[in-house]
Design a protein around this motif. Sequence first.
Motif, PDB file in Angstrom:
ATOM      1  N   ALA A 314       0.865  -1.205   0.008  1.00  0.00           N
ATOM      2  CA  ALA A 314       0.163   0.015   0.169  1.00  0.00           C
ATOM      3  C   ALA A 314       0.774   1.302  -0.033  1.00  0.00           C
ATOM      4  CB  ALA A 314      -0.840   0.014   1.323  1.00  0.00           C
ATOM      5  N   GLY A 315       2.139   1.199   0.539  1.00  0.00           N
ATOM      6  CA  GLY A 315       2.783   2.344   0.604  1.00  0.00           C
ATOM      7  C   GLY A 315       3.310   2.465  -0.610  1.00  0.00           C
ATOM      8  N   SER A 316       4.662   3.465  -0.729  1.00  0.00           N
ATOM      9  CA  SER A 316       4.892   3.812  -1.792  1.00  0.00           C
ATOM     10  C   SER A 316       5.735   2.769  -2.445  1.00  0.00           C
ATOM     11  CB  SER A 316       6.318   4.977  -1.629  1.00  0.00           C
ATOM     12  OG  SER A 316       5.551   5.926  -1.195  1.00  0.00           O
ATOM     13  N   LEU A 317       5.578   2.482  -3.985  1.00  0.00           N
ATOM     14  CA  LEU A 317       6.054   1.337  -4.725  1.00  0.00           C
ATOM     15  C   LEU A 317       6.135   1.829  -5.965  1.00  0.00           C
ATOM     16  CD1 LEU A 317       6.133  -1.758  -3.931  1.00  0.00           C
ATOM     17  CD2 LEU A 317       4.062  -1.897  -5.231  1.00  0.00           C
ATOM     18  N   GLY A 318       7.212   1.300  -6.710  1.00  0.00           N
ATOM     19  CA  GLY A 318       7.578   1.689  -8.188  1.00  0.00           C
ATOM     20  C   GLY A 318       7.754   3.273  -8.432  1.00  0.00           C
ATOM     21  N   ASN A 319       7.051   4.022  -9.390  1.00  0.00           N
ATOM     22  CA  ASN A 319       7.134   5.311  -9.385  1.00  0.00           C
ATOM     23  C   ASN A 319       6.661   6.238  -8.216  1.00  0.00           C
ATOM     24  OD1 ASN A 319       4.375   5.752  -9.657  1.00  0.00           O
ATOM     25  ND2 ASN A 319       4.753   5.607 -12.010  1.00  0.00           N
ATOM     26  N   GLU A 320       5.800   5.617  -7.171  1.00  0.00           N
ATOM     27  CA  GLU A 320       5.595   6.378  -6.224  1.00  0.00           C
ATOM     28  C   GLU A 320       6.805   7.027  -5.430  1.00  0.00           C
ATOM     29  OE1 GLU A 320       1.124   4.494  -5.741  1.00  0.00           O
ATOM     30  OE2 GLU A 320       2.950   3.572  -4.538  1.00  0.00           O
ATOM     31  N   LEU A 321       7.901   6.147  -5.401  1.00  0.00           N
ATOM     32  CA  LEU A 321       9.147   6.361  -4.484  1.00  0.00           C
ATOM     33  C   LEU A 321       9.314   7.595  -5.074  1.00  0.00           C
ATOM     34  CD1 LEU A 321       8.834   3.277  -3.941  1.00  0.00           C
ATOM     35  CD2 LEU A 321      11.300   3.549  -3.853  1.00  0.00           C
ATOM     36  N   HIS A 322       9.413   8.101  -6.207  1.00  0.00           N
ATOM     37  CA  HIS A 322       9.824   9.297  -6.870  1.00  0.00           C
ATOM     38  C   HIS A 322       9.188  10.616  -6.045  1.00  0.00           C
ATOM     39  CE1 HIS A 322      10.908   6.862 -10.748  1.00  0.00           C
ATOM     40  NE2 HIS A 322      11.672   6.708  -9.542  1.00  0.00           N
ATOM     41  N   ARG A 323       7.995  10.399  -5.627  1.00  0.00           N
ATOM     42  CA  ARG A 323       7.335  11.487  -4.943  1.00  0.00           C
ATOM     43  C   ARG A 323       8.095  11.662  -3.497  1.00  0.00           C
ATOM     44  NH1 ARG A 323       2.450   9.276  -4.110  1.00  0.00           N
ATOM     45  NH2 ARG A 323       1.134  10.234  -5.638  1.00  0.00           N
ATOM     46  N   MET A 324       8.400  10.659  -2.951  1.00  0.00           N
ATOM     47  CA  MET A 324       9.374  10.842  -1.801  1.00  0.00           C
ATOM     48  C   MET A 324      10.542  11.433  -2.149  1.00  0.00           C
ATOM     49  SD  MET A 324       8.408   7.343   0.789  1.00  0.00           S
ATOM     50  CE  MET A 324       9.545   6.311  -0.320  1.00  0.00           C
ATOM     51  N   ALA A 325      11.142  11.053  -2.943  1.00  0.00           N
ATOM     52  CA  ALA A 325      12.369  11.843  -3.557  1.00  0.00           C
ATOM     53  C   ALA A 325      12.337  13.267  -3.544  1.00  0.00           C
ATOM     54  CB  ALA A 325      12.909  11.138  -4.893  1.00  0.00           C
ATOM     55  N   ASP A 326      11.034  13.579  -4.638  1.00  0.00           N
ATOM     56  CA  ASP A 326      10.847  15.186  -4.902  1.00  0.00           C
ATOM     57  C   ASP A 326      10.551  15.639  -3.418  1.00  0.00           C
ATOM     58  OD1 ASP A 326      10.854  14.812  -7.309  1.00  0.00           O
ATOM     59  OD2 ASP A 326       8.600  14.428  -7.570  1.00  0.00           O
ATOM     60  N   ALA A 327       9.646  15.117  -2.371  1.00  0.00           N
ATOM     61  CA  ALA A 327       9.703  15.802  -1.251  1.00  0.00           C
ATOM     62  C   ALA A 327      10.964  16.101  -0.639  1.00  0.00           C
ATOM     63  CB  ALA A 327       8.496  14.969  -0.222  1.00  0.00           C
ATOM     64  N   ALA A 328      11.675  15.078  -0.438  1.00  0.00           N
ATOM     65  CA  ALA A 328      13.169  15.004   0.381  1.00  0.00           C
ATOM     66  C   ALA A 328      14.030  16.217  -0.250  1.00  0.00           C
ATOM     67  CB  ALA A 328      13.853  13.798   0.398  1.00  0.00           C
ATOM     68  N   LEU A 329      13.927  16.334  -1.526  1.00  0.00           N
ATOM     69  CA  LEU A 329      14.693  17.408  -2.230  1.00  0.00           C
ATOM     70  C   LEU A 329      14.208  18.770  -2.052  1.00  0.00           C
ATOM     71  CD1 LEU A 329      15.760  15.706  -5.451  1.00  0.00           C
ATOM     72  CD2 LEU A 329      17.176  15.741  -3.301  1.00  0.00           C
ATOM     73  N   ASP A 330      12.864  18.757  -1.795  1.00  0.00           N
ATOM     74  CA  ASP A 330      12.261  19.937  -1.696  1.00  0.00           C
ATOM     75  C   ASP A 330      12.885  20.621  -0.001  1.00  0.00           C
ATOM     76  OD1 ASP A 330      10.740  20.291  -4.025  1.00  0.00           O
ATOM     77  OD2 ASP A 330       9.006  19.512  -3.090  1.00  0.00           O
ATOM     78  N   GLU A 331      12.939  19.659   0.786  1.00  0.00           N
ATOM     79  CA  GLU A 331      13.149  19.869   2.045  1.00  0.00           C
ATOM     80  C   GLU A 331      14.799  20.279   2.163  1.00  0.00           C
ATOM     81  OE1 GLU A 331      10.967  20.984   3.842  1.00  0.00           O
ATOM     82  OE2 GLU A 331      10.428  19.309   5.240  1.00  0.00           O
ATOM     83  N   LEU A 332      15.470  19.673   1.222  1.00  0.00           N
ATOM     84  CA  LEU A 332      17.211  19.785   1.150  1.00  0.00           C
ATOM     85  C   LEU A 332      17.109  21.243   0.768  1.00  0.00           C
ATOM     86  CD1 LEU A 332      19.986  19.148   1.319  1.00  0.00           C
ATOM     87  CD2 LEU A 332      19.659  18.068  -1.151  1.00  0.00           C
ATOM     88  N   GLU A 333      16.324  21.746  -0.207  1.00  0.00           N
ATOM     89  CA  GLU A 333      16.439  22.896  -0.841  1.00  0.00           C
ATOM     90  C   GLU A 333      16.222  24.215   0.281  1.00  0.00           C
ATOM     91  OE1 GLU A 333      14.909  25.887  -4.647  1.00  0.00           O
ATOM     92  OE2 GLU A 333      14.185  23.664  -4.527  1.00  0.00           O
ATOM     93  N   ARG A 334      15.060  23.872   1.009  1.00  0.00           N
ATOM     94  CA  ARG A 334      14.739  24.682   2.087  1.00  0.00           C
ATOM     95  C   ARG A 334      16.044  24.725   2.927  1.00  0.00           C
ATOM     96  NH1 ARG A 334       9.599  26.362   2.545  1.00  0.00           N
ATOM     97  NH2 ARG A 334       9.651  26.800   4.652  1.00  0.00           N
ATOM     98  N   TYR A 335      16.692  23.689   3.377  1.00  0.00           N
ATOM     99  CA  TYR A 335      17.682  23.672   4.278  1.00  0.00           C
ATOM    100  C   TYR A 335      18.884  24.654   3.698  1.00  0.00           C
ATOM    101  CZ  TYR A 335      21.551  22.251   7.245  1.00  0.00           C
ATOM    102  OH  TYR A 335      22.504  22.325   8.210  1.00  0.00           O
TER     103      TYR A 335
END
Length: 354
Positions: A314-335
Motif C-alpha cells: 500500500a505504501g510507496s511502490l515503483g514510481n511512487e518512490l519518486h514522490r518521496m524523493a521530490d519531497a526530500a529534495l524540496d526539504e533539502l532546498e529549504r535547508y
Amino acid sequence: MHPATDNRPERQPATRPDDRPPLLLAMGPGVPGRLLTDAHRVRLAELSRTDPRLVAHDLAAPTPRVAAALAEAEVLLTCWGATPLTADVLDRAPRLRAVVHAAGSVKHHVTEACWERGIVVTSAAAANALPVAEYTLAVILLAGKRVGRAARRYAELRAGHDWLAELSDSGNYRRTVGIVGASRIGRRVIELLRPFDLEVLLYDPYLTDTEALALGAVRTGLDELCARSDVVSVHAPQLPATYRMIGARQLALMPDGATLVNTSRGSLVDESALLEHLAPGRLSAVLDVTDPDVPPPGSPLYTLSNVLLTPHIAGSLGNELHRMADAALDELERYARGLPFADPVHPSELSRSA
C-alpha cells in the motif's frame, strides 16, 4: 525542550556553489536506484556537495571512503535501510546538522542521540501517506460493492446469473466507514471519502468532537465504531498502547458481512481472533500487513476466499518512490537556503506517531 524542537537550521543561505551543504546518501543496497531518477541526481548535485555514486550502507562500520564523507557531511539523505544513528555513529559525523529522510517513519534510524545533539530532522511521511490512502479508498469501495465475492462466484459459474439477487447486500450508498486513527493516512482517507455518500466515523483518543467534525467525520469510541461500521480501516501507529487494539471484543462487535482493512501494522490486530470470524465467513478482511510480516506458509490467510492479502504494497511502490524523493529534495532546498523544514519531525510527537 529538545534543542531541535524548533527545527531552525543553523546555516546561512547559500550565496555561491561552495556554500552548498556537504551531503552523504545513507540507505540500503538497491534503494538509491529505485528512489532517484537522473533528474533527481542532477537536482541533488545542484543543492549539495555530494558524490551521488557513494552510498553509505553501513555507517557503523564504514569503508574509508564512507568514513571520510561522513566526517564532512552536514546533511544525511536517508531512506529505507539506513543505519541507526547511534552516538558512536554520530561521533564520526561531527559536522552533521540535518537528516532528510526520503521515506516515512524515522524511528528505525533517528535515535535519542540525534535530538541530544540538536540535529534537525524531516521526513517524507506526508508523501508516503498518499498511496496508502489511495489503496485504502480503493479497497473500501470494492468491499462495499462486494467485488471479491462477485468475481469468485463469476469464475465458478462461468454463466449468466441473477446478480441483483445474489448481491442484494452490496453497494456504497449510505454505508458506514470507521477510521481508526487520525494519522496522516487516516486524515487523507477521510478526505478522499468526502465525495461519496458515506457516513464516516473516527476513533482517535487525541482528537475532540469538533476536530473530528472539521475533518469530515463523527468521533466515537472504538467499540461503537466497530459495532456501527460496514468497513473498519486501521490507521493508528504501532505503539505499546495500540498492540492488539482490534481484539476479540472489537471483532465480535463488527456486523455480519463487515470488512476489516489493515494497512497500518499487523500487531494492531489480534489475528487469531480475526480468523475465528474469517473462517466461517462472518467477516471479510483486506490485509496489507500481518503479524508476522510474512504469514507462515500454512496460514489460512493465503487461501480464505473472503481475505484479500497483499504483501505490504500500500505504501510507496515503483514510481511512487519518486514522490518521496521530490519531497526530500524540496526539504533539502529549504535547508540549503536557510529556511525551516516544511515538514519537520519533532521528538515530542514520536511517542504517538509512526
